[in-house]
Design a protein around this motif. Structure first.
Motif, PDB file in Angstrom:
ATOM      1  N   ASN A   1      16.479  15.382  13.663  1.00  0.00           N
ATOM      2  CA  ASN A   1      16.660  16.816  13.390  1.00  0.00           C
ATOM      3  C   ASN A   1      16.300  17.699  14.585  1.00  0.00           C
ATOM      4  O   ASN A   1      15.979  18.872  14.423  1.00  0.00           O
ATOM      5  CB  ASN A   1      15.820  17.223  12.175  1.00  0.00           C
ATOM      6  CG  ASN A   1      14.332  17.061  12.441  1.00  0.00           C
ATOM      7  OD1 ASN A   1      13.928  16.294  13.311  1.00  0.00           O
ATOM      8  ND2 ASN A   1      13.514  17.776  11.673  1.00  0.00           N
TER       9      ASN A   1
ATOM     10  N   THR B   1       9.893  16.876  14.982  1.00  0.00           N
ATOM     11  CA  THR B   1      11.170  16.161  15.036  1.00  0.00           C
ATOM     12  C   THR B   1      11.029  14.769  14.446  1.00  0.00           C
ATOM     13  O   THR B   1      10.091  14.032  14.772  1.00  0.00           O
ATOM     14  CB  THR B   1      11.666  16.050  16.494  1.00  0.00           C
ATOM     15  OG1 THR B   1      11.806  17.357  17.038  1.00  0.00           O
ATOM     16  CG2 THR B   1      13.019  15.357  16.548  1.00  0.00           C
TER      17      THR B   1
ATOM     18  N   ALA C   1      17.961  19.646  28.156  1.00  0.00           N
ATOM     19  CA  ALA C   1      16.866  18.797  27.672  1.00  0.00           C
ATOM     20  C   ALA C   1      15.781  18.592  28.721  1.00  0.00           C
ATOM     21  O   ALA C   1      14.580  18.722  28.438  1.00  0.00           O
ATOM     22  CB  ALA C   1      17.429  17.448  27.218  1.00  0.00           C
TER      23      ALA C   1
ATOM     24  N   SER D   1      21.545  25.802  14.538  1.00  0.00           N
ATOM     25  CA  SER D   1      20.988  24.656  15.270  1.00  0.00           C
ATOM     26  C   SER D   1      21.483  24.670  16.710  1.00  0.00           C
ATOM     27  O   SER D   1      22.524  25.247  17.030  1.00  0.00           O
ATOM     28  CB  SER D   1      21.413  23.341  14.607  1.00  0.00           C
ATOM     29  OG  SER D   1      20.925  23.276  13.284  1.00  0.00           O
TER      30      SER D   1
ATOM     31  N   ASN E   1      23.257  23.358  19.987  1.00  0.00           N
ATOM     32  CA  ASN E   1      24.452  22.560  20.215  1.00  0.00           C
ATOM     33  C   ASN E   1      24.075  21.269  20.951  1.00  0.00           C
ATOM     34  O   ASN E   1      23.360  21.316  21.946  1.00  0.00           O
ATOM     35  CB  ASN E   1      25.454  23.368  21.051  1.00  0.00           C
ATOM     36  CG  ASN E   1      26.753  22.619  21.258  1.00  0.00           C
ATOM     37  OD1 ASN E   1      26.817  21.737  22.090  1.00  0.00           O
ATOM     38  ND2 ASN E   1      27.775  22.990  20.503  1.00  0.00           N
ATOM     39  N   PRO E   2      24.528  20.109  20.448  1.00  0.00           N
ATOM     40  CA  PRO E   2      24.176  18.829  21.084  1.00  0.00           C
ATOM     41  C   PRO E   2      24.533  18.775  22.572  1.00  0.00           C
ATOM     42  O   PRO E   2      23.781  18.229  23.382  1.00  0.00           O
ATOM     43  CB  PRO E   2      24.975  17.800  20.286  1.00  0.00           C
ATOM     44  CG  PRO E   2      25.136  18.441  18.938  1.00  0.00           C
ATOM     45  CD  PRO E   2      25.303  19.910  19.214  1.00  0.00           C
ATOM     46  N   ASP E   3      25.695  19.339  22.924  1.00  0.00           N
ATOM     47  CA  ASP E   3      26.098  19.328  24.332  1.00  0.00           C
ATOM     48  C   ASP E   3      25.163  20.207  25.172  1.00  0.00           C
ATOM     49  O   ASP E   3      24.799  19.852  26.303  1.00  0.00           O
ATOM     50  CB  ASP E   3      27.546  19.824  24.478  1.00  0.00           C
ATOM     51  CG  ASP E   3      28.553  18.837  23.882  1.00  0.00           C
ATOM     52  OD1 ASP E   3      28.232  17.633  23.849  1.00  0.00           O
ATOM     53  OD2 ASP E   3      29.640  19.273  23.471  1.00  0.00           O
ATOM     54  N   SER E   4      24.781  21.336  24.623  1.00  0.00           N
ATOM     55  CA  SER E   4      23.846  22.222  25.338  1.00  0.00           C
ATOM     56  C   SER E   4      22.486  21.560  25.478  1.00  0.00           C
ATOM     57  O   SER E   4      21.795  21.724  26.490  1.00  0.00           O
ATOM     58  CB  SER E   4      23.707  23.550  24.596  1.00  0.00           C
ATOM     59  OG  SER E   4      24.940  24.234  24.558  1.00  0.00           O
ATOM     60  N   MET E   5      22.108  20.803  24.443  1.00  0.00           N
ATOM     61  CA  MET E   5      20.829  20.091  24.489  1.00  0.00           C
ATOM     62  C   MET E   5      20.806  19.097  25.645  1.00  0.00           C
ATOM     63  O   MET E   5      19.794  18.939  26.322  1.00  0.00           O
ATOM     64  CB  MET E   5      20.584  19.362  23.165  1.00  0.00           C
ATOM     65  CG  MET E   5      20.169  20.288  22.028  1.00  0.00           C
ATOM     66  SD  MET E   5      20.163  19.413  20.451  1.00  0.00           S
ATOM     67  CE  MET E   5      19.223  17.958  20.868  1.00  0.00           C
ATOM     68  N   LYS E   6      21.934  18.437  25.880  1.00  0.00           N
ATOM     69  CA  LYS E   6      22.005  17.485  26.982  1.00  0.00           C
ATOM     70  C   LYS E   6      21.821  18.190  28.324  1.00  0.00           C
ATOM     71  O   LYS E   6      21.201  17.662  29.243  1.00  0.00           O
ATOM     72  CB  LYS E   6      23.342  16.752  26.951  1.00  0.00           C
ATOM     73  CG  LYS E   6      23.510  15.811  25.765  1.00  0.00           C
ATOM     74  CD  LYS E   6      24.891  15.156  25.783  1.00  0.00           C
ATOM     75  CE  LYS E   6      25.082  14.260  24.562  1.00  0.00           C
ATOM     76  NZ  LYS E   6      26.445  13.649  24.544  1.00  0.00           N
TER      77      LYS E   6
ATOM     78  N   PRO F   1      18.124  19.191  16.883  1.00  0.00           N
ATOM     79  CA  PRO F   1      18.889  20.441  17.004  1.00  0.00           C
ATOM     80  C   PRO F   1      18.361  21.543  16.082  1.00  0.00           C
ATOM     81  O   PRO F   1      18.324  22.724  16.466  1.00  0.00           O
ATOM     82  CB  PRO F   1      20.312  20.025  16.614  1.00  0.00           C
ATOM     83  CG  PRO F   1      20.376  18.570  16.945  1.00  0.00           C
ATOM     84  CD  PRO F   1      19.015  18.048  16.605  1.00  0.00           C
TER      85      PRO F   1
ATOM     86  N   LYS G   1      16.412  12.165  18.679  1.00  0.00           N
ATOM     87  CA  LYS G   1      17.630  12.437  17.907  1.00  0.00           C
ATOM     88  C   LYS G   1      17.242  13.145  16.611  1.00  0.00           C
ATOM     89  O   LYS G   1      16.602  14.159  16.628  1.00  0.00           O
ATOM     90  CB  LYS G   1      18.386  11.132  17.644  1.00  0.00           C
ATOM     91  CG  LYS G   1      18.816  10.415  18.928  1.00  0.00           C
ATOM     92  CD  LYS G   1      19.496   9.100  18.625  1.00  0.00           C
ATOM     93  CE  LYS G   1      19.899   8.374  19.914  1.00  0.00           C
ATOM     94  NZ  LYS G   1      20.544   7.066  19.653  1.00  0.00           N
TER      95      LYS G   1
END
Length: 242
Positions: free
Chosen positions: A191, A184, A114, A104, A106-111, A193, A189
């Motif tokens: 799923n 999604t 995005a 999946s 990474n949430p930080d990379s998504m920020k 990732p 938010k």
């Protein structure tokens, strides 16, 4: 002035021709002289008119080229900003394309990335001055063939190719956004990732990487052509030091 000389000489020719006292060869010499005067006056008039037209044409060229230089400087800045935008988009797709199968995002990379997945960058440019000068047929007034050809190449080939590729990329990227939103749950938010790490997104990311590489290359070719044109304009019309 030329018209006056022609009228005078014409009158003298008629008077000489009608004269009964003047011998033939005397008439011939006088009439021949007046004809030469008429020819000279007409040639001078045509020459002065042509010179005046040429000066007017080159004045129009100067106004166009010095204005075009300003347009191109603005376009160059816009293109440089666009390249920076595509560079960040390239990093976003590089990240997604390198995710391992089943991994999946990474949430930080998504920020970080995005916005790059949902924004679009396209060149607007300042074409009005060029289009007006071209439509009036005055492009041919530019006597520097290399400069004329570079201007035509930029506006008729390089920029249209750039716009064609950015339009294609935009349409494909819209499909990616539709896919992400469709798949999604509880966007952005849920799923998200997992969706960004899916094979479908990874495959599209690889395709977009190739598109972005071509687009950045097109932008740089346009900037190179702009620099050539500005150098050519400066050769004929140097900018005044501020």
């Amino acid at each position: 002035m030329a018209e006056l000389e022609v009228a005078k000489s014409t009158k003298k020719i008629i008077t000489t021709a009608k004269s009964k006292e003047e011998p033939f060869w005397g008439k011939f010499k006088k009439i021949s002289l007046e004809i030469l005067i008429i020819m000279f006056a007409v040639s001078l008039s045509i020459g002065l008119h042509s010179l005046s037209e040429a000066r007017h044409e080159q004045h129009e060229v100067k106004v166009f080229l010095t204005g075009l230089r300003k347009d191109l400087k603005k376009d160059r800045e816009e293109m440089s900003d666009d390249i920076n935008g595509y560079e960040t988009q390239r990093r976003a797709f590089q990240y997604l394309s390198k995710l391992e199968k089943g991994q999946s995002a990474n949430p930080d990379s998504m920020k970080v990335y995005a916005q790059d997945l949902t924004t679009f960058t396209g060149f607007m440019g300042n074409r009005g001055r060029y289009e007006g000068f071209k439509s009036s047929g005055k492009i041919l007034f530019i006597e520097d063939d290399d400069l004329q050809n570079n201007i035509l190449d930029l506006y008729e080939e390089s920029v249209p190719l750039l716009n064609q590729r950015t339009d294609f990329y935009k349409n494909e990227k819209l499909k990616l956004n539709d896919f992400i939103i469709e798949k999604t749950t509880d966007y952005p938010k849920g799923n998200l990732p997992q969706i960004l790490g899916s094979d479908q997104v990874k495959n599209r990311s690889n395709m977009y990487l190739a598109s972005v590489e071509h687009i950045i290359g097109n932008y740089r070719e346009c900037i190179s052509k702009i620099d050539e044109i500005i150098t050519g304009i400066n050769r004929h019309y140097p900018e005044k030091a501020k």
